[in-house]
Design an enzyme around this catalytic site. Structure first.
Site, short mmCIF file in Angstrom:
data_model
loop_
_atom_site.label_atom_id
_atom_site.label_comp_id
_atom_site.label_asym_id
_atom_site.label_seq_id
_atom_site.Cartn_x
_atom_site.Cartn_y
_atom_site.Cartn_z
N HIS A 151 0.82 -1.22 0.00
CA HIS A 151 0.00 0.00 0.00
C HIS A 151 0.85 1.27 0.00
CE1 HIS A 151 -3.61 -2.29 0.46
NE2 HIS A 151 -3.29 -2.74 1.67
N ASP B 94 -2.86 -10.88 -2.22
CA ASP B 94 -3.46 -10.32 -1.01
C ASP B 94 -4.90 -9.90 -1.32
OD1 ASP B 94 -2.28 -8.86 1.77
OD2 ASP B 94 -4.08 -7.93 0.93
N HIS C 90 -6.50 -7.40 -0.35
CA HIS C 90 -6.57 -5.95 -0.58
C HIS C 90 -5.76 -5.59 -1.83
CE1 HIS C 90 -7.25 -6.40 3.81
NE2 HIS C 90 -8.13 -5.43 3.62
N ASP D 201 -4.83 -12.90 3.71
CA ASP D 201 -6.12 -12.46 4.21
C ASP D 201 -7.28 -12.83 3.30
OD1 ASP D 201 -4.99 -10.72 2.41
OD2 ASP D 201 -5.09 -8.96 3.71
N TYR E 183 -4.43 -11.94 8.77
CA TYR E 183 -4.64 -11.50 10.15
C TYR E 183 -5.29 -12.53 11.04
CZ TYR E 183 -3.28 -7.45 7.59
OH TYR E 183 -2.57 -6.61 6.77
#
Length: 415
Positions: free
Chosen positions: A140, A177, A179, A267, A307
């Site tokens: 990110h 991922d 995200h 995740d 997570y």
């Protein structure tokens, strides 16, 4: 530096050419807790590997961690960004859910430098593959932005280093991922020598709200960003398998990368508190097996998110097992937990959404990648009319050129 605890059997140095490397340093545990991004994640992974994957650890060569240099970091970030990092924790972090302490700058430099250390070993031929167990994550982080638990963009820095140091023409960055790697995409959007492919959740208000299929890069990099945006939660092994077989691998094989870097977040695993997806550990092994068909198997995986401690640890173990095992070894893809937990209507909605996303991606990228146009032609004509596919093949770019089609000069597929 502080390394892995003595109970872990990891081969150190002198292992000859080829094989799999692993980099990990306990110093990265000192970085602050950023929401769900906690030191416990790395501890859980290493504990699980010690207990349940000792053979894989024995096969891996331990690569010493090192800090990235300012020169390396500035291949992806601004000088002001670097100075802000060095000023932590006094520097004020503007993004939400970000935290730092007196160890954050060192941990960030170690994370980025450790990925480069693995890339150096793989590009020099000393190793075939490797896994960087690092924190903080990176995908990110933007040119001048720290956000989403990320301070330096570990994988973008490493991709740029590989291109500059080893004169590589084509590097693939694959991000699984859940995200979208908005920082990585933005950094590489105009660069035709680095292709960015991401599979991620793209539902309303899901962080970071980027990653539409229509985001394809710009300028010379147009066509070298490929997003697979999942519009529903519940995507599992079969949906990711379809995305790989129908879109990602055909395009990646046409691109012909000389190195594959993976933003390996976990995740999207079943039970993760943020992702809402349904991947099992075998899905990660499957994706690695697919990617090993590229670049002579030269792959470096870099830890991003994940997570739920158990699913992250088992996902990393499956990934490492695939990296360390013989290329010809078959990976069994487990059935989706989602399939047994939901009714037929829910399963059908997931599958329909998967098909819609894949069709959307193909429609957007047909003008850039001839192999996707060929696939659509073949589906439309069927086996009996396969001779008509010759015209589609003639319109595809040379694989060696690894360039998207220029629609203005060469209509895709010659149709």
């Amino acid at each position: 530096r502080g390394g892995v605890s003595g109970s872990l059997r990891i081969r150190r140095g002198g292992g000859g050419r080829g094989g799999c490397g692993l980099v990990y340093d306990e110093s990265m545990l000192k970085h602050a807790v950023c929401g769900l991004e906690r030191p416990d994640r790395l501890v859980a992974i290493m504990t699980h590997l010690s207990a349940h994957a000792p053979v894989e650890l024995e096969c891996c060569e331990r690569i010493p961690a090192r800090e990235c240099t300012e020169v390396e970091a500035l291949l992806a970030h601004s000088k002001s960004h670097w100075d802000c990092l060095l000023g932590l924790p006094a520097t004020q972090l503007r993004a939400a859910h970000m935290a730092s302490n007196e160890h954050t700058a060192e941990s960030s430099r170690l994370a980025a430098g450790s990925v480069i250390a693995l890339v150096d070993r793989v590009c020099s031929g000393e190793l075939t593959s490797g896994f960087a167990l690092v924190r903080p994550p990176g995908h990110h982080a933007g040119h001048s932005t720290m956000q989403g638990f990320c301070f330096l963009n570990n994988i973008a820095i490493a991709a740029r280093v590989a291109r500059a140091r080893y004169k590589l023409e084509r590097v693939l960055v694959l991000d699984w991922d859940v995200h979208h790697g908005n920082g990585t995409q933005a950094l590489l959007a105009d660069e035709p020598g680095i292709m960015y492919i991401s599979l991620h959740r793209k539902t309303k208000d899901f962080y970071p709200r980027t990653g539409e299929a229509t985001e394809v890069g710009h300028g010379a990099g147009a066509g070298f960003t490929l997003n697979v945006p999942w519009r529903r939660t519940g995507m599992g092994n079969e949906q990711y398998k379809r995305a790989f077989e129908e879109v990602i691998m055909p395009v990646a094989q046409q691109f012909e990368p000389q190195l594959v870097l993976v933003s390996a977040g976990y995740d999207a695993s079943h039970g993760d508190p943020l992702g809402g997806m349904q991947l099992t550990p075998s899905a990660y092994a499957f994706m690695v097996r697919q990617l090993q068909k590229l670049a002579g198997g030269k792959i470096v995986c870099v830890l991003e998110g994940g997570y739920r401690l158990k699913s992250t640890a088992t996902g990393v173990a499956a990934t490492l097992r695939a990296l360390a095992s013989p290329l010809g070894e078959t990976v069994h893809l487990e059935s989706d937990p989602f399939a047994s937990e939901c009714d037929e209507k829910a399963r059908r909605l997931v599958e329909e959404s998967c098909s819609q996303t894949i069709n959307e991606v193909c429609k957007v990228h047909r003008q850039h990648w001839g192999v996707l146009h060929q696939r659509e032609i073949a589906k439309r004509l069927g086996p009996a009319d396969s001779k008509g596919d010759d015209d589609a093949r003639s319109g595809a770019p040379s694989v060696r050129s690894a360039r998207p089609l220029d629609a203005a000069r060469e209509p895709a597929g010659g149709a």
